[in-house]
Scaffold this active site. Structure first.
Site, PDB file in Angstrom:
ATOM      1  N   LYS A  55      -0.257  -7.450  12.860  1.00  0.00           N
ATOM      2  CA  LYS A  55      -1.235  -6.519  12.308  1.00  0.00           C
ATOM      3  C   LYS A  55      -2.565  -6.833  12.985  1.00  0.00           C
ATOM      4  O   LYS A  55      -3.070  -7.949  12.896  1.00  0.00           O
ATOM      5  CB  LYS A  55      -1.335  -6.686  10.797  1.00  0.00           C
ATOM      6  CG  LYS A  55      -2.302  -5.698  10.132  1.00  0.00           C
ATOM      7  CD  LYS A  55      -2.287  -5.846   8.614  1.00  0.00           C
ATOM      8  CE  LYS A  55      -3.268  -4.892   7.956  1.00  0.00           C
ATOM      9  NZ  LYS A  55      -3.283  -5.034   6.477  1.00  0.00           N
ATOM     10  N   GLU A 107      -3.127 -28.865  26.635  1.00  0.00           N
ATOM     11  CA  GLU A 107      -4.382 -29.421  26.079  1.00  0.00           C
ATOM     12  C   GLU A 107      -4.161 -30.756  25.361  1.00  0.00           C
ATOM     13  O   GLU A 107      -5.085 -31.380  24.882  1.00  0.00           O
ATOM     14  CB  GLU A 107      -4.980 -28.413  25.096  1.00  0.00           C
ATOM     15  CG  GLU A 107      -5.632 -27.223  25.774  1.00  0.00           C
ATOM     16  CD  GLU A 107      -6.822 -27.641  26.645  1.00  0.00           C
ATOM     17  OE1 GLU A 107      -7.054 -26.977  27.671  1.00  0.00           O
ATOM     18  OE2 GLU A 107      -7.496 -28.627  26.303  1.00  0.00           O
ATOM     19  N   THR A 151       1.400  -4.412   4.128  1.00  0.00           N
ATOM     20  CA  THR A 151       1.172  -4.622   5.564  1.00  0.00           C
ATOM     21  C   THR A 151       0.624  -6.017   5.872  1.00  0.00           C
ATOM     22  O   THR A 151       0.750  -6.499   6.981  1.00  0.00           O
ATOM     23  CB  THR A 151       0.157  -3.594   6.089  1.00  0.00           C
ATOM     24  OG1 THR A 151      -1.095  -3.803   5.419  1.00  0.00           O
ATOM     25  CG2 THR A 151       0.651  -2.175   5.875  1.00  0.00           C
ATOM     26  N   ASP A 152       0.013  -6.668   4.884  1.00  0.00           N
ATOM     27  CA  ASP A 152      -0.658  -7.952   5.162  1.00  0.00           C
ATOM     28  C   ASP A 152       0.303  -9.006   5.697  1.00  0.00           C
ATOM     29  O   ASP A 152      -0.079  -9.819   6.534  1.00  0.00           O
ATOM     30  CB  ASP A 152      -1.335  -8.487   3.891  1.00  0.00           C
ATOM     31  CG  ASP A 152      -2.552  -7.646   3.510  1.00  0.00           C
ATOM     32  OD1 ASP A 152      -3.133  -7.906   2.433  1.00  0.00           O
ATOM     33  OD2 ASP A 152      -2.891  -6.729   4.277  1.00  0.00           O
ATOM     34  N   THR A 190       0.817  -1.219   0.000  1.00  0.00           N
ATOM     35  CA  THR A 190       0.000   0.000   0.000  1.00  0.00           C
ATOM     36  C   THR A 190       0.841   1.254   0.000  1.00  0.00           C
ATOM     37  O   THR A 190       0.465   2.275  -0.577  1.00  0.00           O
ATOM     38  CB  THR A 190      -0.930  -0.002   1.226  1.00  0.00           C
ATOM     39  OG1 THR A 190      -1.921  -0.996   1.028  1.00  0.00           O
ATOM     40  CG2 THR A 190      -1.595   1.328   1.454  1.00  0.00           C
ATOM     41  N   TYR A 247      -8.150   0.616  -3.458  1.00  0.00           N
ATOM     42  CA  TYR A 247      -7.057   1.194  -4.249  1.00  0.00           C
ATOM     43  C   TYR A 247      -6.227   0.032  -4.808  1.00  0.00           C
ATOM     44  O   TYR A 247      -6.496  -1.147  -4.530  1.00  0.00           O
ATOM     45  CB  TYR A 247      -6.174   2.087  -3.366  1.00  0.00           C
ATOM     46  CG  TYR A 247      -5.668   1.385  -2.141  1.00  0.00           C
ATOM     47  CD1 TYR A 247      -6.348   1.484  -0.920  1.00  0.00           C
ATOM     48  CD2 TYR A 247      -4.532   0.565  -2.181  1.00  0.00           C
ATOM     49  CE1 TYR A 247      -5.912   0.803   0.204  1.00  0.00           C
ATOM     50  CE2 TYR A 247      -4.094  -0.128  -1.070  1.00  0.00           C
ATOM     51  CZ  TYR A 247      -4.793  -0.005   0.115  1.00  0.00           C
ATOM     52  OH  TYR A 247      -4.365  -0.691   1.222  1.00  0.00           O
TER      53      TYR A 247
END
Ligand code: DAS
Length: 363
Positions: free
Chosen positions: A199, A320, A126-127, A46, A60
């Site tokens: 993120k 667990e 950013t992903d 981006t 965008y």
């Protein structure tokens, strides 16, 4: 000249010499030598994105403008460093692959080995910033700063966050205070350690957080302020080396949820996964319908790491599930996408579960 005569030297004359020295300093470019040399490696995202209008903050196109335009848009970079740019990729980071990571890691190591490179900034979507940052945190073989940066708004948007994020990242990468800190992520005036950042929002400029383990520090007025060091080994202190690697073992992530079945797991195994990250509910709990398939996969030689979809907290070994008995690995505090990176690199070094577990408690 006698001591007496020096003492009587006209103050005007000494001011003249000081002014002359300052002028020479500027004219000869000597000040440039005092600034650090920072390489900016651009990969897309981006921060390099463009939208149809100044109010287009979603919808965008990422990865449109090149590194030279990114640098030209922030002339203030010259105040904090001598910068050079290199376009390594031009992609939206959801499309980042193991091959991209190996190419990027090798390029970073080659550049940091140069005496005329003091630090590196990587502009990135950013992903998957947190994933690329953690991968580099494990394979960069230098103490010089490496800082990942991106933007939540495209370059064409009102109050685009890319320019200030880039300025901050370059200031950090050129700072002696950032040496030896491991790979860092700079967003929204904050500095994060690669291992612990994630993120946490789909679209707001404050998306990058280190919720419980805490951020490394802040960047203010072009100066980084660090308040923590990381407890886990990184960069020059890791046992991983990608110099001769051309591929990474295939490791996939199975997401846990109510009503899940072993279909996804079986498909990954059939496709040749060498390792599976089970992103379980809660503390990595194993659904009754899935546990037998995990056990069978382990018996066939696939490594199983129990992680959690929760996001914070320790994934407890033998909590667990009886990991000792099942020969599984516990992910500690790594989220599933980072656990996948560590397991891939671990499998380039060992096929011993206890050794892999040691690595999850070390990095
Ligand atoms: N698609 C996103 C990416 O490239 C855009 C971004 O947020 O950078 O990661």
């Amino acid at each position: 000249m006698s001591k007496l005569r020096i003492a009587n030297l006209s103050p005007h004359l000494s001011h003249f010499f000081l002014a002359l020295a300052a002028l020479l300093f500027v004219l000869t470019g000597a000040h440039a030598q005092t600034r650090p040399n920072v390489m900016i490696l651009a990969t897309g995202g981006t921060i390099a994105g463009t939208g149809a209008t100044s109010t287009t903050t979603v919808g965008y196109t990422a990865a449109k403008i090149g590194v030279d335009q990114l640098i030209a848009a922030v002339p203030e970079l010259a105040k904090v460093a001598n910068v050079k740019g290199e376009q390594v990729f031009q992609i939206a980071s959801e499309s980042m692959t193991n091959e991209h990571w190996l190419t990027l890691g090798k390029r970073v190591n080659a550049l940091l080995a140069q005496s005329d490179v003091d630090g590196i900034v990587i502009t990135h979507g950013t992903d998957t910033t947190e994933e690329t940052a953690y991968f580099l945190n494990l394979v960069v073989k230098s103490r010089k700063p490496v800082v990942l940066v991106g933007a939540m708004r495209p370059s064409t948007a009102l109050s685009a966050d890319g320019p200030i994020n880039l300025y901050n990242a370059v200031a950090i990468a050129g700072s002696r205070d950032a040496v030896g800190k491991g790979v860092l992520v700079a967003f929204n005036d904050q500095i994060h350690f690669a291992r612990d950042v994630s993120k946490t929002n789909t679209s707001t400029p404050d998306a990058f957080k280190t919720p419980e383990l805490g951020l490394a520090g802040y960047i203010q007025g072009g100066k980084p302020f660090f308040y923590r060091t990381t407890a886990r080994k990184h960069t020059v202190d890791t046992e991983f080396d990608i110099a001769n690697l051309n591929a990474l073992p295939q490791v996939d992530i199975v997401y846990g949820y109510a009503n899940m079945s072993p279909v996804a797991l079986d498909a990954f195994i059939a496709a040749g996964a060498k390792g599976i990250i089970h992103a379980g509910v809660g503390n990595g709990s194993l659904a009754a319908r899935v546990k037998p398939a995990l056990i069978a996969a382990r018996k066939k030689g696939t490594f199983i790491v129990r992680a959690s979809r929760v996001g914070q907290g320790i994934l407890a070994r033998n909590g667990e599930a009886n990991d000792d008995e099942l020969d599984f690995v516990a992910a500690d505090t790594l989220n599933p996408q980072k656990a996948r990176i560590l397991l891939m690199l671990a499998l380039t070094k060992t096929n011993n579960t206890a050794e892999i577990q040691r690595m999850f408690y070390t990095y």
